[in-house]
Design a protein around this motif. Structure first.
Motif, short mmCIF file in Angstrom:
data_model
loop_
_atom_site.label_atom_id
_atom_site.label_comp_id
_atom_site.label_asym_id
_atom_site.label_seq_id
_atom_site.Cartn_x
_atom_site.Cartn_y
_atom_site.Cartn_z
N ARG A 11 42.84 41.42 -71.56
CA ARG A 11 43.57 41.65 -72.81
C ARG A 11 43.72 43.15 -73.12
NH1 ARG A 11 44.41 37.23 -76.22
NH2 ARG A 11 43.32 35.36 -75.52
N GLU A 12 42.72 43.93 -72.78
CA GLU A 12 42.78 45.38 -73.01
C GLU A 12 43.89 46.04 -72.19
OE1 GLU A 12 38.90 46.94 -72.21
OE2 GLU A 12 38.00 45.91 -73.93
N GLN A 13 44.20 45.46 -71.04
CA GLN A 13 45.21 46.04 -70.15
C GLN A 13 46.63 45.55 -70.44
OE1 GLN A 13 44.36 48.51 -68.19
NE2 GLN A 13 42.27 48.24 -68.91
N LEU A 14 46.78 44.53 -71.27
CA LEU A 14 48.09 43.94 -71.53
C LEU A 14 49.15 44.93 -72.02
CD1 LEU A 14 47.49 40.37 -72.96
CD2 LEU A 14 48.68 41.01 -70.88
N PRO A 15 48.86 45.79 -73.00
CA PRO A 15 49.92 46.71 -73.45
C PRO A 15 50.45 47.61 -72.34
CG PRO A 15 48.13 46.66 -75.04
CD PRO A 15 47.67 45.90 -73.84
N SER A 16 49.57 48.14 -71.52
CA SER A 16 50.00 49.00 -70.42
C SER A 16 50.79 48.22 -69.38
CB SER A 16 48.79 49.65 -69.74
OG SER A 16 48.13 50.50 -70.63
N PHE A 20 54.76 48.88 -68.46
CA PHE A 20 55.18 49.17 -67.09
C PHE A 20 56.16 48.11 -66.59
CE2 PHE A 20 54.24 49.13 -62.43
CZ PHE A 20 54.87 50.33 -62.16
N ALA A 21 55.88 46.85 -66.87
CA ALA A 21 56.76 45.77 -66.43
C ALA A 21 58.15 45.88 -67.06
CB ALA A 21 56.13 44.42 -66.75
N VAL A 35 54.43 40.04 -65.95
CA VAL A 35 53.04 40.26 -66.37
C VAL A 35 52.25 38.97 -66.23
CG1 VAL A 35 51.55 40.77 -68.35
CG2 VAL A 35 53.54 42.19 -67.90
N GLN A 36 52.83 37.86 -66.64
CA GLN A 36 52.13 36.58 -66.54
C GLN A 36 51.80 36.24 -65.09
OE1 GLN A 36 54.02 33.24 -68.41
NE2 GLN A 36 52.62 31.78 -67.49
N SER A 37 52.76 36.41 -64.20
CA SER A 37 52.49 36.08 -62.80
C SER A 37 51.47 37.04 -62.19
CB SER A 37 53.78 36.05 -61.98
OG SER A 37 54.36 37.32 -61.91
N ALA A 38 51.51 38.30 -62.61
CA ALA A 38 50.52 39.27 -62.12
C ALA A 38 49.12 38.91 -62.61
CB ALA A 38 50.89 40.68 -62.54
N LEU A 39 49.00 38.50 -63.87
CA LEU A 39 47.69 38.12 -64.40
C LEU A 39 47.18 36.84 -63.73
CD1 LEU A 39 48.07 38.94 -68.19
CD2 LEU A 39 46.73 40.16 -66.48
N GLU A 52 34.88 47.25 -58.52
CA GLU A 52 34.66 46.65 -59.84
C GLU A 52 35.14 47.55 -60.98
OE1 GLU A 52 33.28 43.61 -60.75
OE2 GLU A 52 33.35 43.07 -58.63
N ALA A 53 35.07 48.86 -60.81
CA ALA A 53 35.41 49.79 -61.89
C ALA A 53 36.90 50.08 -61.99
CB ALA A 53 34.65 51.10 -61.70
N ALA A 54 37.66 49.74 -60.97
CA ALA A 54 39.08 50.11 -60.93
C ALA A 54 39.97 48.93 -61.30
CB ALA A 54 39.43 50.65 -59.55
N LEU A 55 39.71 48.32 -62.44
CA LEU A 55 40.50 47.16 -62.86
C LEU A 55 41.95 47.55 -63.13
CD1 LEU A 55 40.79 44.23 -63.79
CD2 LEU A 55 40.07 44.98 -66.07
N ARG A 56 42.15 48.63 -63.85
CA ARG A 56 43.51 49.02 -64.23
C ARG A 56 44.41 49.31 -63.04
NH1 ARG A 56 45.15 54.00 -68.14
NH2 ARG A 56 47.10 53.11 -68.85
N PRO A 57 44.01 50.14 -62.09
CA PRO A 57 44.87 50.36 -60.91
C PRO A 57 45.09 49.08 -60.11
CG PRO A 57 43.17 52.05 -61.01
CD PRO A 57 42.86 51.05 -62.07
N TRP A 58 44.08 48.22 -60.04
CA TRP A 58 44.21 46.97 -59.31
C TRP A 58 45.28 46.09 -59.96
CZ3 TRP A 58 42.10 41.83 -60.39
CH2 TRP A 58 42.15 40.98 -59.28
N LEU A 59 45.28 46.01 -61.29
CA LEU A 59 46.28 45.22 -61.99
C LEU A 59 47.68 45.81 -61.83
CD1 LEU A 59 44.34 44.36 -65.27
CD2 LEU A 59 44.92 42.80 -63.40
#
Length: 171
Positions: A11-16, A20-21, A35-39, A52-59
């Motif tokens: 949820r914290e990453q949703l706005p970004s 981007f999408a 975004v939905q398909s990526a999540l 484990e620490a690189a959630l944002r770049p992974w998403l």
């Protein structure tokens, strides 16, 4: 990570991701689907993450690859329709579109997806060059070179030049 923690982290990453999408898809509804398909893909592959620490770049990487896959599917479908005579004719850019290209926002939109993505990741989302290199799976020097070319192209478009079509070498 518990399901609640996973939910909160995503949820914290949703706005970004949405921002981007929307730049990639240029359509709010298509962006939400992206975004939905990526999540969905992220949740399905949660155990396969390397860092484990690189959630944002992974998403961002998942979202970008989902977009490219969709573009490839659309091109194949359009090619198939064109071969059987049902394809739509290409339309020329309108005078209004040429006029709007002078603004920085339109200039950014006219950049190729690869250049636009680089600029958005670094300038808007604040990712480091190394994070972008990890997303694209290329050396950091390649990211720096591509980013330089993207900035030059954006500058040219902002000054009113029209975008040159990409050249392909044919053998």
């Amino acid at each position: 990570m518990s399901p609640h923690e996973l939910d909160q982290a995503l949820r914290e990453q949703l706005p970004s991701l949405r921002r981007f999408a929307r730049w990639l898809a240029r359509d709010p509804h298509a962006a939400d689907d992206l975004v939905q398909s990526a999540l969905e893909r992220a949740i399905a592959g949660w155990g396969q993450r390397r860092d484990e620490a690189a959630l944002r770049p992974w998403l961002f990487s998942i979202l970008y690859r989902q977009f490219l896959d969709g573009q490839r599917r659309a091109q194949r479908y359009a090619g198939l329709l064109a071969r059987i005579g049902l394809g739509a004719a290409e339309s020329q850019p309108s005078a209004e579109r040429e006029f709007m290209a002078r603004s920085a926002l339109e200039a950014l939109r006219q950049l190729p997806v690869e250049q636009r993505s680089l600029l958005l990741w670094v300038s808007v989302e604040g990712l480091s060059y190394q994070e972008v290199a990890d997303i694209l799976e290329v050396p950091i020097g390649t990211v720096m070179s591509r980013l330089s070319r993207a900035r030059q192209a954006l500058r040219r478009l902002s000054e009113g030049e029209t975008a040159a079509p990409p050249l392909r070498l044919l053998k």
